[in-house]
Motif scaffolding. Structure first.
Motif, PDB file in Angstrom:
ATOM      1  N   ALA A   1       0.814  -1.211   0.000  1.00  0.00           N
ATOM      2  CA  ALA A   1       0.000   0.000   0.000  1.00  0.00           C
ATOM      3  C   ALA A   1       0.852   1.267   0.000  1.00  0.00           C
ATOM      4  O   ALA A   1       0.396   2.335  -0.400  1.00  0.00           O
ATOM      5  CB  ALA A   1      -0.926   0.005   1.210  1.00  0.00           C
ATOM      6  N   SER A   2       2.113   1.137   0.466  1.00  0.00           N
ATOM      7  CA  SER A   2       2.981   2.319   0.535  1.00  0.00           C
ATOM      8  C   SER A   2       3.446   2.779  -0.831  1.00  0.00           C
ATOM      9  O   SER A   2       3.765   3.955  -1.031  1.00  0.00           O
ATOM     10  CB  SER A   2       4.203   2.015   1.415  1.00  0.00           C
ATOM     11  OG  SER A   2       5.075   1.099   0.764  1.00  0.00           O
ATOM     12  N   GLY A   3       3.531   1.853  -1.798  1.00  0.00           N
ATOM     13  CA  GLY A   3       3.904   2.207  -3.162  1.00  0.00           C
ATOM     14  C   GLY A   3       5.326   2.673  -3.328  1.00  0.00           C
ATOM     15  O   GLY A   3       5.635   3.363  -4.296  1.00  0.00           O
ATOM     16  N   SER A   4       6.214   2.305  -2.394  1.00  0.00           N
ATOM     17  CA  SER A   4       7.594   2.797  -2.472  1.00  0.00           C
ATOM     18  C   SER A   4       8.609   1.659  -2.479  1.00  0.00           C
ATOM     19  O   SER A   4       9.693   1.785  -1.937  1.00  0.00           O
ATOM     20  CB  SER A   4       7.875   3.726  -1.285  1.00  0.00           C
ATOM     21  OG  SER A   4       7.666   3.037  -0.054  1.00  0.00           O
ATOM     22  N   LEU A   5       8.268   0.531  -3.097  1.00  0.00           N
ATOM     23  CA  LEU A   5       9.160  -0.619  -3.100  1.00  0.00           C
ATOM     24  C   LEU A   5      10.055  -0.621  -4.330  1.00  0.00           C
ATOM     25  O   LEU A   5       9.607  -0.288  -5.438  1.00  0.00           O
ATOM     26  CB  LEU A   5       8.334  -1.914  -3.077  1.00  0.00           C
ATOM     27  CG  LEU A   5       7.502  -2.152  -1.817  1.00  0.00           C
ATOM     28  CD1 LEU A   5       6.639  -3.391  -1.993  1.00  0.00           C
ATOM     29  CD2 LEU A   5       8.393  -2.292  -0.602  1.00  0.00           C
ATOM     30  N   PRO A   6      11.332  -1.006  -4.173  1.00  0.00           N
ATOM     31  CA  PRO A   6      12.210  -1.118  -5.341  1.00  0.00           C
ATOM     32  C   PRO A   6      11.772  -2.255  -6.247  1.00  0.00           C
ATOM     33  O   PRO A   6      11.089  -3.191  -5.827  1.00  0.00           O
ATOM     34  CB  PRO A   6      13.586  -1.392  -4.709  1.00  0.00           C
ATOM     35  CG  PRO A   6      13.292  -1.949  -3.359  1.00  0.00           C
ATOM     36  CD  PRO A   6      12.012  -1.316  -2.904  1.00  0.00           C
ATOM     37  N   MET A   7      12.203  -2.203  -7.507  1.00  0.00           N
ATOM     38  CA  MET A   7      11.804  -3.204  -8.485  1.00  0.00           C
ATOM     39  C   MET A   7      12.247  -4.606  -8.080  1.00  0.00           C
ATOM     40  O   MET A   7      11.548  -5.588  -8.334  1.00  0.00           O
ATOM     41  CB  MET A   7      12.382  -2.846  -9.856  1.00  0.00           C
ATOM     42  CG  MET A   7      11.708  -1.661 -10.520  1.00  0.00           C
ATOM     43  SD  MET A   7       9.953  -1.980 -10.880  1.00  0.00           S
ATOM     44  CE  MET A   7      10.095  -3.340 -12.034  1.00  0.00           C
ATOM     45  N   SER A   8      13.414  -4.710  -7.440  1.00  0.00           N
ATOM     46  CA  SER A   8      13.922  -6.031  -7.052  1.00  0.00           C
ATOM     47  C   SER A   8      12.995  -6.685  -6.033  1.00  0.00           C
ATOM     48  O   SER A   8      12.744  -7.902  -6.099  1.00  0.00           O
ATOM     49  CB  SER A   8      15.330  -5.902  -6.478  1.00  0.00           C
ATOM     50  OG  SER A   8      15.346  -5.012  -5.367  1.00  0.00           O
ATOM     51  N   ALA A   9      12.469  -5.893  -5.084  1.00  0.00           N
ATOM     52  CA  ALA A   9      11.546  -6.437  -4.089  1.00  0.00           C
ATOM     53  C   ALA A   9      10.214  -6.800  -4.722  1.00  0.00           C
ATOM     54  O   ALA A   9       9.587  -7.800  -4.359  1.00  0.00           O
ATOM     55  CB  ALA A   9      11.343  -5.426  -2.958  1.00  0.00           C
ATOM     56  N   THR A  10       9.760  -5.994  -5.690  1.00  0.00           N
ATOM     57  CA  THR A  10       8.527  -6.300  -6.410  1.00  0.00           C
ATOM     58  C   THR A  10       8.668  -7.617  -7.174  1.00  0.00           C
ATOM     59  O   THR A  10       7.741  -8.431  -7.209  1.00  0.00           O
ATOM     60  CB  THR A  10       8.175  -5.165  -7.377  1.00  0.00           C
ATOM     61  OG1 THR A  10       8.051  -3.940  -6.641  1.00  0.00           O
ATOM     62  CG2 THR A  10       6.879  -5.450  -8.097  1.00  0.00           C
ATOM     63  N   SER A  11       9.844  -7.821  -7.773  1.00  0.00           N
ATOM     64  CA  SER A  11      10.097  -9.077  -8.487  1.00  0.00           C
ATOM     65  C   SER A  11      10.124 -10.257  -7.531  1.00  0.00           C
ATOM     66  O   SER A  11       9.630 -11.344  -7.857  1.00  0.00           O
ATOM     67  CB  SER A  11      11.434  -8.990  -9.229  1.00  0.00           C
ATOM     68  OG  SER A  11      11.384  -8.006 -10.240  1.00  0.00           O
ATOM     69  N   TYR A  12      10.691 -10.050  -6.338  1.00  0.00           N
ATOM     70  CA  TYR A  12      10.716 -11.090  -5.315  1.00  0.00           C
ATOM     71  C   TYR A  12       9.292 -11.543  -4.973  1.00  0.00           C
ATOM     72  O   TYR A  12       9.003 -12.740  -4.883  1.00  0.00           O
ATOM     73  CB  TYR A  12      11.422 -10.556  -4.068  1.00  0.00           C
ATOM     74  CG  TYR A  12      11.213 -11.345  -2.807  1.00  0.00           C
ATOM     75  CD1 TYR A  12      11.959 -12.486  -2.541  1.00  0.00           C
ATOM     76  CD2 TYR A  12      10.270 -10.940  -1.853  1.00  0.00           C
ATOM     77  CE1 TYR A  12      11.772 -13.214  -1.372  1.00  0.00           C
ATOM     78  CE2 TYR A  12      10.072 -11.652  -0.682  1.00  0.00           C
ATOM     79  CZ  TYR A  12      10.836 -12.792  -0.449  1.00  0.00           C
ATOM     80  OH  TYR A  12      10.636 -13.505   0.703  1.00  0.00           O
ATOM     81  N   VAL A  13       8.406 -10.579  -4.808  1.00  0.00           N
ATOM     82  CA  VAL A  13       7.019 -10.903  -4.481  1.00  0.00           C
ATOM     83  C   VAL A  13       6.332 -11.583  -5.660  1.00  0.00           C
ATOM     84  O   VAL A  13       5.713 -12.649  -5.512  1.00  0.00           O
ATOM     85  CB  VAL A  13       6.242  -9.638  -4.074  1.00  0.00           C
ATOM     86  CG1 VAL A  13       4.760  -9.962  -3.882  1.00  0.00           C
ATOM     87  CG2 VAL A  13       6.824  -9.044  -2.797  1.00  0.00           C
ATOM     88  N   ARG A  14       6.456 -10.984  -6.848  1.00  0.00           N
ATOM     89  CA  ARG A  14       5.709 -11.471  -8.010  1.00  0.00           C
ATOM     90  C   ARG A  14       6.206 -12.845  -8.469  1.00  0.00           C
ATOM     91  O   ARG A  14       5.401 -13.747  -8.730  1.00  0.00           O
ATOM     92  CB  ARG A  14       5.821 -10.462  -9.164  1.00  0.00           C
ATOM     93  CG  ARG A  14       5.068 -10.893 -10.427  1.00  0.00           C
ATOM     94  CD  ARG A  14       5.229  -9.887 -11.552  1.00  0.00           C
ATOM     95  NE  ARG A  14       4.695  -8.590 -11.170  1.00  0.00           N
ATOM     96  CZ  ARG A  14       5.383  -7.466 -11.232  1.00  0.00           C
ATOM     97  NH1 ARG A  14       6.637  -7.478 -11.640  1.00  0.00           N
ATOM     98  NH2 ARG A  14       4.824  -6.321 -10.880  1.00  0.00           N
ATOM     99  N   HIS A  15       7.516 -13.003  -8.562  1.00  0.00           N
ATOM    100  CA  HIS A  15       8.047 -14.228  -9.171  1.00  0.00           C
ATOM    101  C   HIS A  15       8.323 -15.334  -8.158  1.00  0.00           C
ATOM    102  O   HIS A  15       8.146 -16.518  -8.478  1.00  0.00           O
ATOM    103  CB  HIS A  15       9.328 -13.901  -9.944  1.00  0.00           C
ATOM    104  CG  HIS A  15       9.114 -12.940 -11.068  1.00  0.00           C
ATOM    105  ND1 HIS A  15       8.290 -13.205 -12.139  1.00  0.00           N
ATOM    106  CD2 HIS A  15       9.604 -11.682 -11.270  1.00  0.00           C
ATOM    107  CE1 HIS A  15       8.283 -12.178 -12.962  1.00  0.00           C
ATOM    108  NE2 HIS A  15       9.073 -11.234 -12.464  1.00  0.00           N
TER     109      HIS A  15
END
Length: 272
Positions: free
Chosen positions: A130-144
């Motif tokens: 909800a904060s919308g301030s995550l780096p792309m690497s962390a987003t990839s960790y969650v998604r993939h």
């Protein structure tokens, strides 16, 4: 608001974390009971390894979560490279891929998560997203990794302070995105501070006495007979057990005490 309202009874200015703890809302009675059940499960811990096992067991029983991990390290940032974390449920299957590829991209190592963990003891995927301030690497960790490979839509980390200023993160994962909601997060925040107060005074390793004390009465009997140099057949005859049953007891005793051999177990028993 005057400066005097920000000074506590000892004449010092409270830290932001202490002010947040002071503002923590009261929980429903059922949530306090849940937290108490977890703390009670950990009450017999005499060392950090005991606490790890008791805490994971208490969380699975009281919160109804199944996929839990316990990572520890000298600092918050070295927690993620713990070579031998305690894992329960699917986290044991997730571990090899995590250690090989994703540990350095863990969402709970991001600055936003670190701020939450320091200030309140808990960070969650729900809140961080909800904060919308995550780096792309962390987003990839969650998604993939979390969602793509393992179907874990819910992820929560609870910080526990350990002896010698070491730190631990307890990870809770679930396919149900709403498994750990606002009420569970509030309960975990209460547990974080209470568990830290206990764990800071525990030794990092088990003593001989504590390792033996965790055995059942029958397991202690088997351990004592092993220390006397008896074979499985002799133990079976002495205790009126089948030899296959003795083999199972021996395996469980070695696992429970962390011993790699009968000789190591015998030395442990004699040391006690």
């Amino acid at each position: 608001m005057t400066q005097s309202t920000l000074v506590d009874s000892r004449g010092s200015v409270p830290s932001p974390a202490s002010r947040q703890r002071r503002k923590r809302p009261r929980l429903p009675q059922a949530d306090y009971a849940c937290a108490f059940d977890v703390l009670e499960a950990c009450a017999g811990a005499r060392s950090l390894p005991d606490l790890k096992e008791d805490l994971v067991e208490g969380l699975t029983a009281s919160l109804g979560v199944r996929h839990v991990s316990f990572f520890a390290g000298a600092t918050h940032h070295t927690v993620f490279t713990d070579p031998q974390p305690l894992t329960e449920g699917h986290t044991s299957k997730m571990l090899p891929e995590y250690q090989e590829r994703w540990a350095r991209h863990d969402i709970f190592g991001t600055p936003a998560a670190t701020r939450q963990l320091v200030s309140s003891g808990v960070a969650s995927l729900l809140e961080l997203g909800a904060s919308g301030s995550l780096p792309m690497s962390a987003t990839s960790y969650v998604r993939h990794f979390l969602v793509g490979s393992w179907g874990m839509s819910s992820a929560t980390a609870m910080k526990v302070e350990l002896p010698g200023h070491h730190s631990a993160l307890v990870g809770i994962f679930d396919p149900d995105e709403g498994k750990v909601g606002p009420r569970e997060l509030a309960t975990l925040r209460l547990l974080s501070s209470q568990l830290s107060a206990v764990s800071r005074n525990l030794p990092l390793t088990r003593t001989a006495s504590s390792r033996i004390a965790r055995l059942s009465e029958r397991q202690r009997e088997v351990a004592l007979l092993i220390a006397d140099g008896m074979s499985n057949a002799e133990i079976a005859d002495t205790l009126s057990l089948a030899e296959d049953s003795v083999k199972k007891y021996v395996s469980r005793v070695l696992s429970a005490t962390g011993c790699q051999s009968r000789m190591e177990l015998a030395l442990l028993v004699r040391a006690r």
